[in-house]
Design a protein around this motif. Structure first.
Motif, PDB file in Angstrom:
ATOM      1  N   UNK A  83       0.853  -1.191   0.000  1.00  0.00           N
ATOM      2  CA  UNK A  83       0.000   0.000   0.000  1.00  0.00           C
ATOM      3  C   UNK A  83       0.892   1.245   0.000  1.00  0.00           C
ATOM      4  N   UNK A  84       0.298   2.393  -0.265  1.00  0.00           N
ATOM      5  CA  UNK A  84       1.075   3.620  -0.435  1.00  0.00           C
ATOM      6  C   UNK A  84       1.781   4.056   0.846  1.00  0.00           C
ATOM      7  N   UNK A  85       1.140   3.884   1.998  1.00  0.00           N
ATOM      8  CA  UNK A  85       1.784   4.269   3.251  1.00  0.00           C
ATOM      9  C   UNK A  85       3.011   3.404   3.512  1.00  0.00           C
ATOM     10  N   UNK A  86       2.856   2.098   3.313  1.00  0.00           N
ATOM     11  CA  UNK A  86       3.994   1.197   3.515  1.00  0.00           C
ATOM     12  C   UNK A  86       5.108   1.533   2.530  1.00  0.00           C
ATOM     13  N   UNK A  87       4.745   1.882   1.312  1.00  0.00           N
ATOM     14  CA  UNK A  87       5.736   2.291   0.321  1.00  0.00           C
ATOM     15  C   UNK A  87       6.484   3.542   0.742  1.00  0.00           C
ATOM     16  N   UNK A  88       5.753   4.506   1.291  1.00  0.00           N
ATOM     17  CA  UNK A  88       6.360   5.747   1.754  1.00  0.00           C
ATOM     18  C   UNK A  88       7.321   5.479   2.912  1.00  0.00           C
ATOM     19  N   UNK A  89       6.878   4.709   3.892  1.00  0.00           N
ATOM     20  CA  UNK A  89       7.730   4.360   5.041  1.00  0.00           C
ATOM     21  C   UNK A  89       8.977   3.602   4.587  1.00  0.00           C
ATOM     22  N   UNK A  90       8.775   2.620   3.729  1.00  0.00           N
ATOM     23  CA  UNK A  90       9.895   1.798   3.258  1.00  0.00           C
ATOM     24  C   UNK A  90      10.885   2.637   2.462  1.00  0.00           C
ATOM     25  N   UNK A  91      10.359   3.553   1.692  1.00  0.00           N
ATOM     26  CA  UNK A  91      11.207   4.437   0.889  1.00  0.00           C
ATOM     27  C   UNK A  91      12.066   5.332   1.795  1.00  0.00           C
ATOM     28  N   UNK A  92      11.470   5.896   2.822  1.00  0.00           N
ATOM     29  CA  UNK A  92      12.209   6.743   3.761  1.00  0.00           C
ATOM     30  C   UNK A  92      13.286   5.936   4.489  1.00  0.00           C
ATOM     31  N   UNK A  93      12.906   4.759   4.912  1.00  0.00           N
ATOM     32  CA  UNK A  93      13.846   3.878   5.620  1.00  0.00           C
ATOM     33  C   UNK A  93      15.001   3.485   4.695  1.00  0.00           C
ATOM     34  N   UNK A  94      14.700   3.129   3.460  1.00  0.00           N
ATOM     35  CA  UNK A  94      15.731   2.727   2.505  1.00  0.00           C
ATOM     36  C   UNK A  94      16.719   3.864   2.244  1.00  0.00           C
ATOM     37  N   UNK A  95      16.204   5.085   2.218  1.00  0.00           N
ATOM     38  CA  UNK A  95      17.084   6.241   2.015  1.00  0.00           C
ATOM     39  C   UNK A  95      18.149   6.283   3.116  1.00  0.00           C
ATOM     40  N   UNK A  96      17.729   6.054   4.358  1.00  0.00           N
ATOM     41  CA  UNK A  96      18.689   6.046   5.462  1.00  0.00           C
ATOM     42  C   UNK A  96      19.630   4.843   5.367  1.00  0.00           C
ATOM     43  N   UNK A  97      19.104   3.688   4.991  1.00  0.00           N
ATOM     44  CA  UNK A  97      19.938   2.487   4.866  1.00  0.00           C
ATOM     45  C   UNK A  97      21.015   2.643   3.801  1.00  0.00           C
ATOM     46  N   UNK A  98      20.708   3.405   2.757  1.00  0.00           N
ATOM     47  CA  UNK A  98      21.689   3.629   1.688  1.00  0.00           C
ATOM     48  C   UNK A  98      22.919   4.385   2.184  1.00  0.00           C
ATOM     49  N   UNK A  99      22.803   5.056   3.319  1.00  0.00           N
ATOM     50  CA  UNK A  99      23.936   5.792   3.884  1.00  0.00           C
ATOM     51  C   UNK A  99      25.072   4.850   4.300  1.00  0.00           C
ATOM     52  N   UNK A 100      24.772   3.555   4.403  1.00  0.00           N
ATOM     53  CA  UNK A 100      25.804   2.569   4.737  1.00  0.00           C
ATOM     54  C   UNK A 100      26.515   2.027   3.496  1.00  0.00           C
ATOM     55  N   UNK A 101      25.958   2.247   2.318  1.00  0.00           N
ATOM     56  CA  UNK A 101      26.570   1.734   1.091  1.00  0.00           C
ATOM     57  C   UNK A 101      27.838   2.537   0.814  1.00  0.00           C
ATOM     58  N   UNK A 102      28.984   1.852   0.644  1.00  0.00           N
ATOM     59  CA  UNK A 102      30.253   2.567   0.499  1.00  0.00           C
ATOM     60  C   UNK A 102      30.261   3.649  -0.587  1.00  0.00           C
ATOM     61  N   UNK A 103      29.689   3.369  -1.739  1.00  0.00           N
ATOM     62  CA  UNK A 103      29.684   4.339  -2.822  1.00  0.00           C
ATOM     63  C   UNK A 103      28.880   5.587  -2.454  1.00  0.00           C
ATOM     64  N   UNK A 104      27.705   5.396  -1.917  1.00  0.00           N
ATOM     65  CA  UNK A 104      26.864   6.534  -1.533  1.00  0.00           C
ATOM     66  C   UNK A 104      27.487   7.267  -0.349  1.00  0.00           C
ATOM     67  N   UNK A 105      27.975   6.499   0.618  1.00  0.00           N
ATOM     68  CA  UNK A 105      28.570   7.111   1.802  1.00  0.00           C
ATOM     69  C   UNK A 105      29.753   8.001   1.424  1.00  0.00           C
ATOM     70  N   UNK A 106      30.659   7.482   0.638  1.00  0.00           N
ATOM     71  CA  UNK A 106      31.878   8.226   0.317  1.00  0.00           C
ATOM     72  C   UNK A 106      31.617   9.351  -0.676  1.00  0.00           C
ATOM     73  N   UNK A 107      30.973   9.014  -1.797  1.00  0.00           N
ATOM     74  CA  UNK A 107      30.845   9.995  -2.886  1.00  0.00           C
ATOM     75  C   UNK A 107      29.746  11.015  -2.614  1.00  0.00           C
ATOM     76  N   UNK A 108      28.550  10.545  -2.316  1.00  0.00           N
ATOM     77  CA  UNK A 108      27.400  11.448  -2.203  1.00  0.00           C
ATOM     78  C   UNK A 108      27.353  12.158  -0.853  1.00  0.00           C
ATOM     79  N   UNK A 109      27.569  11.407   0.219  1.00  0.00           N
ATOM     80  CA  UNK A 109      27.370  11.989   1.541  1.00  0.00           C
ATOM     81  C   UNK A 109      28.613  12.658   2.124  1.00  0.00           C
ATOM     82  N   UNK A 110      29.789  12.272   1.657  1.00  0.00           N
ATOM     83  CA  UNK A 110      30.988  12.929   2.171  1.00  0.00           C
ATOM     84  C   UNK A 110      31.593  13.873   1.134  1.00  0.00           C
TER      85      UNK A 110
END
Length: 195
Positions: A83-110
């Motif tokens: 459902x749309x609410x679960x999609x929204x929650x999961x999307x927000x959570x995934x955004x935070x989880x991506x902060x652990x991915x080395x490529x995103x962490x180093x290039x995008x966030x740092x």
């Protein structure tokens, strides 16, 4: 002078982007020399200058490419939800989880934050507009309390972006992620229509 075909030019650009993503992830922007990068790509500095202007332009192009892929990943999460609410929650959570991915962490966030000042205004605007559309839909469904959806989207996007920086910047990134997700759930519950 040898004229290169459009396909050759696109291949050169793609090679530079792929090499930069790998090298920036492994060594970081500051510790990557243009000579090493172009040597690993088996291309010349002239090719880098032609396609990106300079090393900073190459970083901006890499960040744009990663941002586009991230948007596609987040959209797929929304689309796959029951459902749309679960999609929204999961999307927000995934955004935070991506902060652990080395490529995103180093290039995008740092590196992008240090060198480019963060995401481009266009990228930020696209993220807020995408989130606003989701919030509008949830309001129409009676799931989320009525409010100014642009203000809510801006607040949530800003919170997620800052939390991602906080997660990526710490020594205990996994612990920070856990605490960030707990805080996110609390924040998102506050959006729901009280029944």
């Amino acid at each position: 002078m040898v004229r290169r075909t459009r396909a050759e030019m696109e291949e050169t650009r793609a090679t530079l982007l792929a090499t930069a993503r790998r090298v920036f992830t492994e060594h970081g922007y500051a510790d990557t020399s243009m000579d090493d990068l172009t040597a690993q790509a088996k291309l010349t500095r002239g090719a880098l200058y032609h396609h990106f202007g300079d090393k900073k332009g190459l970083l901006a192009a890499v960040v744009e490419q990663i941002d586009t892929e991230t948007d596609q990943r987040l959209q797929a999460i929304s689309d796959a939800a029951e459902d749309d609410w679960e999609g929204f929650r999961s999307r927000c959570r995934a955004y935070l989880e991506m902060a652990l991915e080395p490529e995103i962490q180093r290039i995008v966030l740092r590196d992008a934050r240090a060198v480019l000042g963060g995401a481009s205004p266009e990228s930020q605007r696209d993220c807020v507009e995408s989130m606003q559309r989701l919030i509008d839909k949830l309001m129409k469904q009676g799931v989320v309390e009525e409010a100014d959806s642009q203000a809510l989207a801006s607040l949530i996007y800003g919170s997620l972006a800052e939390a991602a920086f906080w997660i990526a910047d710490g020594e205990d990134s996994r612990g920070r992620l856990t605490r960030g997700i707990d805080a996110l759930e609390l924040l998102l519950r506050g959006l729901l229509v009280k029944r």
